[in-house]
Design a protein around this motif. Structure first.
Motif, PDB file in Angstrom:
ATOM      1  N   PHE A  58       0.837  -1.206   0.000  1.00 46.57           N
ATOM      2  CA  PHE A  58       0.000   0.000   0.000  1.00 46.57           C
ATOM      3  C   PHE A  58       0.871   1.255   0.000  1.00 46.57           C
ATOM      4  CE2 PHE A  58      -2.373   3.286   2.347  1.00 46.57           C
ATOM      5  CZ  PHE A  58      -3.521   3.362   1.581  1.00 46.57           C
ATOM      6  N   PHE A  59       1.850   1.313   0.889  1.00 48.51           N
ATOM      7  CA  PHE A  59       2.725   2.484   0.969  1.00 48.51           C
ATOM      8  C   PHE A  59       3.610   2.601  -0.275  1.00 48.51           C
ATOM      9  CE2 PHE A  59       2.318   2.191   5.783  1.00 48.51           C
ATOM     10  CZ  PHE A  59       1.511   3.314   5.870  1.00 48.51           C
ATOM     11  N   GLU A  60       4.166   1.477  -0.723  1.00 44.86           N
ATOM     12  CA  GLU A  60       5.052   1.518  -1.882  1.00 44.86           C
ATOM     13  C   GLU A  60       4.311   1.959  -3.140  1.00 44.86           C
ATOM     14  OE1 GLU A  60       8.466  -1.819  -0.762  1.00 44.86           O
ATOM     15  OE2 GLU A  60       6.775  -2.371  -2.058  1.00 44.86           O
ATOM     16  N   SER A  61       3.085   1.490  -3.325  1.00 47.04           N
ATOM     17  CA  SER A  61       2.336   1.832  -4.538  1.00 47.04           C
ATOM     18  C   SER A  61       1.963   3.308  -4.575  1.00 47.04           C
ATOM     19  CB  SER A  61       1.068   0.975  -4.630  1.00 47.04           C
ATOM     20  OG  SER A  61       0.174   1.271  -3.571  1.00 47.04           O
ATOM     21  N   ARG A  62       1.918   3.955  -3.425  1.00 44.14           N
ATOM     22  CA  ARG A  62       1.567   5.380  -3.356  1.00 44.14           C
ATOM     23  C   ARG A  62       2.783   6.273  -3.133  1.00 44.14           C
ATOM     24  NH1 ARG A  62      -2.426   2.285  -2.330  1.00 44.14           N
ATOM     25  NH2 ARG A  62      -4.601   2.891  -2.634  1.00 44.14           N
ATOM     26  N   GLY A  63       3.964   5.672  -3.107  1.00 40.54           N
ATOM     27  CA  GLY A  63       5.181   6.454  -2.942  1.00 40.54           C
ATOM     28  C   GLY A  63       5.292   7.124  -1.591  1.00 40.54           C
ATOM     29  N   ILE A  64       4.718   6.512  -0.547  1.00 39.75           N
ATOM     30  CA  ILE A  64       4.749   7.091   0.796  1.00 39.75           C
ATOM     31  C   ILE A  64       5.878   6.434   1.597  1.00 39.75           C
ATOM     32  CG2 ILE A  64       3.483   7.389   2.968  1.00 39.75           C
ATOM     33  CD1 ILE A  64       0.923   7.402   1.346  1.00 39.75           C
ATOM     34  N   PRO A  65       6.856   7.204   2.071  1.00 44.72           N
ATOM     35  CA  PRO A  65       7.967   6.627   2.844  1.00 44.72           C
ATOM     36  C   PRO A  65       7.469   5.985   4.137  1.00 44.72           C
ATOM     37  CG  PRO A  65       8.475   8.864   2.122  1.00 44.72           C
ATOM     38  CD  PRO A  65       7.017   8.656   1.879  1.00 44.72           C
ATOM     39  N   PHE A  66       8.156   4.931   4.557  1.00 43.08           N
ATOM     40  CA  PHE A  66       7.746   4.253   5.789  1.00 43.08           C
ATOM     41  C   PHE A  66       8.947   3.583   6.431  1.00 43.08           C
ATOM     42  CE2 PHE A  66       7.438   1.197   2.384  1.00 43.08           C
ATOM     43  CZ  PHE A  66       7.895  -0.006   2.935  1.00 43.08           C
ATOM     44  N   VAL A  67       8.781   3.251   7.700  1.00 41.98           N
ATOM     45  CA  VAL A  67       9.755   2.435   8.423  1.00 41.98           C
ATOM     46  C   VAL A  67       9.024   1.192   8.911  1.00 41.98           C
ATOM     47  CG1 VAL A  67      11.071   4.466   9.143  1.00 41.98           C
ATOM     48  CG2 VAL A  67       9.317   3.535  10.660  1.00 41.98           C
ATOM     49  N   VAL A  68       9.796   0.163   9.239  1.00 47.14           N
ATOM     50  CA  VAL A  68       9.205  -1.094   9.707  1.00 47.14           C
ATOM     51  C   VAL A  68       9.588  -1.317  11.159  1.00 47.14           C
ATOM     52  CG1 VAL A  68       9.192  -3.606   9.444  1.00 47.14           C
ATOM     53  CG2 VAL A  68       9.171  -2.138   7.411  1.00 47.14           C
ATOM     54  N   ALA A  69       8.586  -1.653  11.973  1.00 45.16           N
ATOM     55  CA  ALA A  69       8.803  -1.973  13.384  1.00 45.16           C
ATOM     56  C   ALA A  69       8.568  -3.463  13.581  1.00 45.16           C
ATOM     57  CB  ALA A  69       7.835  -1.177  14.261  1.00 45.16           C
ATOM     58  N   ILE A  70       9.604  -4.173  14.021  1.00 44.59           N
ATOM     59  CA  ILE A  70       9.441  -5.584  14.368  1.00 44.59           C
ATOM     60  C   ILE A  70       9.014  -5.631  15.825  1.00 44.59           C
ATOM     61  CG2 ILE A  70      10.551  -7.826  14.550  1.00 44.59           C
ATOM     62  CD1 ILE A  70      12.535  -6.938  12.455  1.00 44.59           C
ATOM     63  N   ASN A  71       7.764  -5.972  16.052  1.00 46.12           N
ATOM     64  CA  ASN A  71       7.215  -5.972  17.401  1.00 46.12           C
ATOM     65  C   ASN A  71       7.526  -7.296  18.082  1.00 46.12           C
ATOM     66  OD1 ASN A  71       5.817  -5.269  19.700  1.00 46.12           O
ATOM     67  ND2 ASN A  71       3.794  -5.633  18.838  1.00 46.12           N
ATOM     68  N   CYS A  72       8.304  -7.231  19.154  1.00 47.62           N
ATOM     69  CA  CYS A  72       8.686  -8.440  19.888  1.00 47.62           C
ATOM     70  C   CYS A  72       7.646  -8.727  20.966  1.00 47.62           C
ATOM     71  CB  CYS A  72      10.063  -8.267  20.521  1.00 47.62           C
ATOM     72  SG  CYS A  72      11.379  -8.048  19.319  1.00 47.62           S
ATOM     73  N   PHE A  73       6.725  -9.614  20.669  1.00 45.09           N
ATOM     74  CA  PHE A  73       5.707  -9.980  21.644  1.00 45.09           C
ATOM     75  C   PHE A  73       6.344 -10.783  22.779  1.00 45.09           C
ATOM     76  CE2 PHE A  73       3.223  -8.954  17.968  1.00 45.09           C
ATOM     77  CZ  PHE A  73       2.022  -8.481  18.477  1.00 45.09           C
ATOM     78  N   HIS A  74       6.067 -10.357  24.007  1.00 47.15           N
ATOM     79  CA  HIS A  74       6.599 -11.015  25.196  1.00 47.15           C
ATOM     80  C   HIS A  74       8.132 -11.059  25.175  1.00 47.15           C
ATOM     81  CE1 HIS A  74       2.462 -12.142  25.746  1.00 47.15           C
ATOM     82  NE2 HIS A  74       2.472 -12.839  24.633  1.00 47.15           N
ATOM     83  N   GLY A  75       8.734 -10.056  24.518  1.00 49.31           N
ATOM     84  CA  GLY A  75      10.184  -9.978  24.483  1.00 49.31           C
ATOM     85  C   GLY A  75      10.843 -11.006  23.588  1.00 49.31           C
ATOM     86  N   GLU A  76      10.058 -11.685  22.750  1.00 50.45           N
ATOM     87  CA  GLU A  76      10.603 -12.734  21.898  1.00 50.45           C
ATOM     88  C   GLU A  76      10.672 -12.271  20.449  1.00 50.45           C
ATOM     89  OE1 GLU A  76       8.243 -16.179  22.389  1.00 50.45           O
ATOM     90  OE2 GLU A  76       8.688 -16.430  24.522  1.00 50.45           O
ATOM     91  N   ASN A  77      11.754 -12.638  19.776  1.00 50.41           N
ATOM     92  CA  ASN A  77      11.910 -12.357  18.353  1.00 50.41           C
ATOM     93  C   ASN A  77      12.457 -13.614  17.699  1.00 50.41           C
ATOM     94  OD1 ASN A  77      12.130 -11.166  15.849  1.00 50.41           O
ATOM     95  ND2 ASN A  77      14.100 -10.217  16.292  1.00 50.41           N
ATOM     96  N   THR A  78      11.677 -14.199  16.799  1.00 48.65           N
ATOM     97  CA  THR A  78      12.034 -15.496  16.235  1.00 48.65           C
ATOM     98  C   THR A  78      12.903 -15.397  14.992  1.00 48.65           C
ATOM     99  OG1 THR A  78       9.975 -15.537  14.947  1.00 48.65           O
ATOM    100  CG2 THR A  78       9.927 -16.527  17.137  1.00 48.65           C
ATOM    101  N   ARG A  79      13.123 -14.169  14.481  1.00 49.86           N
ATOM    102  CA  ARG A  79      13.915 -14.016  13.268  1.00 49.86           C
ATOM    103  C   ARG A  79      14.859 -12.828  13.392  1.00 49.86           C
ATOM    104  NH1 ARG A  79      10.161 -15.299   7.982  1.00 49.86           N
ATOM    105  NH2 ARG A  79       8.861 -16.927   8.890  1.00 49.86           N
ATOM    106  N   THR A  80      15.945 -12.883  12.631  1.00 49.93           N
ATOM    107  CA  THR A  80      16.888 -11.774  12.621  1.00 49.93           C
ATOM    108  C   THR A  80      16.356 -10.663  11.721  1.00 49.93           C
ATOM    109  OG1 THR A  80      18.139 -12.585  10.718  1.00 49.93           O
ATOM    110  CG2 THR A  80      18.773 -13.412  12.903  1.00 49.93           C
ATOM    111  N   VAL A  81      16.948  -9.477  11.873  1.00 51.39           N
ATOM    112  CA  VAL A  81      16.552  -8.348  11.031  1.00 51.39           C
ATOM    113  C   VAL A  81      16.787  -8.673   9.560  1.00 51.39           C
ATOM    114  CG1 VAL A  81      17.118  -5.974  10.427  1.00 51.39           C
ATOM    115  CG2 VAL A  81      16.908  -6.621  12.831  1.00 51.39           C
ATOM    116  N   ALA A  82      17.909  -9.321   9.265  1.00 48.98           N
ATOM    117  CA  ALA A  82      18.212  -9.670   7.874  1.00 48.98           C
ATOM    118  C   ALA A  82      17.174 -10.636   7.311  1.00 48.98           C
ATOM    119  CB  ALA A  82      19.608 -10.289   7.787  1.00 48.98           C
ATOM    120  N   GLU A  83      16.744 -11.588   8.124  1.00 46.99           N
ATOM    121  CA  GLU A  83      15.735 -12.549   7.674  1.00 46.99           C
ATOM    122  C   GLU A  83      14.406 -11.861   7.403  1.00 46.99           C
ATOM    123  OE1 GLU A  83      17.225 -16.648   9.917  1.00 46.99           O
ATOM    124  OE2 GLU A  83      15.823 -15.277  10.928  1.00 46.99           O
ATOM    125  N   VAL A  84      14.017 -10.945   8.292  1.00 50.06           N
ATOM    126  CA  VAL A  84      12.754 -10.232   8.106  1.00 50.06           C
ATOM    127  C   VAL A  84      12.816  -9.339   6.873  1.00 50.06           C
ATOM    128  CG1 VAL A  84      11.171  -8.539   9.111  1.00 50.06           C
ATOM    129  CG2 VAL A  84      12.199 -10.301  10.556  1.00 50.06           C
TER     130      VAL A  84
END
Length: 202
Positions: free
Chosen positions: A132-158
């Motif tokens: 949605f953002f890319e098709s409209r040329g709207i800049p964005f950032v991505v937040a990886i939300n760690c539920f319960h302090g857990e993150n199952t993937r690395t930033v590179a993987e995501v």
């Protein structure tokens, strides 16, 4: 009796100029933490349009990974941050379910940037927001939300799974923590400034 001298008229009050407004969209899939993020960073009690999930949503809303969720945003979340007397940031959280996506076209009007919240357990729920953002040329950032302090993937993987442009900022944290919300907003502002500077150079 001599007429009295006219009283000097009092000067009309000069109203202060209205502050500049920055509109930011908070997007992502169902149950990723959009309502939570708006509530975490807003300086006022956020406006929410949450309703309880009912049997009518069975077979329509995918509750995989969020089985304990019993409410959903049906229109928008709204929050406000006063940066200075000259600048106010307005936050608009989008509904996550596909049946409410038609609201996005109205909410995006005037938005300068966005934050896409991703849940590493259900990364596919972020695809629609990114497209949605890319098709409209709207800049964005991505937040990886760690539920319960857990993150199952690395930033590179995501980043690879979401097929993100290398210049799109990505931050990892808990959207319930105000400092993380602040860092997301600052990262978006920095991203907007970098893109603006690059456009001026070119």
């Amino acid at each position: 009796m001599a007429p009295s001298a006219p009283r000097p008229s009092s000067p009309s009050p000069i109203s202060a100029p209205a502050p500049a407004a920055l509109k930011i969209l908070i997007a992502g899939g169902f149950g990723v933490g959009k309502t939570t993020l708006v509530g975490t960073v807003s300086e006022v009690a956020p406006l929410r349009t949450e309703e309880y999930l009912t049997r009518a949503s069975e077979g329509v809303d995918d509750l995989s990974g969020v089985d304990n969720k019993d409410t959903t945003t049906v229109a928008l979340d709204f929050g406000r941050i006063t940066v200075s007397p000259e600048l106010v940031v307005y936050l608009f959280g989008t509904p996550g379910q596909e049946r409410f996506w038609f609201m996005w076209n109205d909410l995006v009007n005037g938005a300068l940037g966005g934050i896409v919240i991703a849940d590493t357990r259900r990364l596919e729920t972020s695809f629609a927001s990114i497209d949605f953002f890319e098709s409209r040329g709207i800049p964005f950032v991505v937040a990886i939300n760690c539920f319960h302090g857990e993150n199952t993937r690395t930033v590179a993987e995501v980043r690879a799974a979401l097929d993100l442009d290398p210049q799109v900022p990505m931050l990892v944290g808990d959207v319930r923590v105000r400092m993380f919300g602040r860092d997301l907003l600052l990262a978006l502002v920095d991203h907007l400034m970098e893109l603006s500077a690059g456009a001026q150079v070119s």
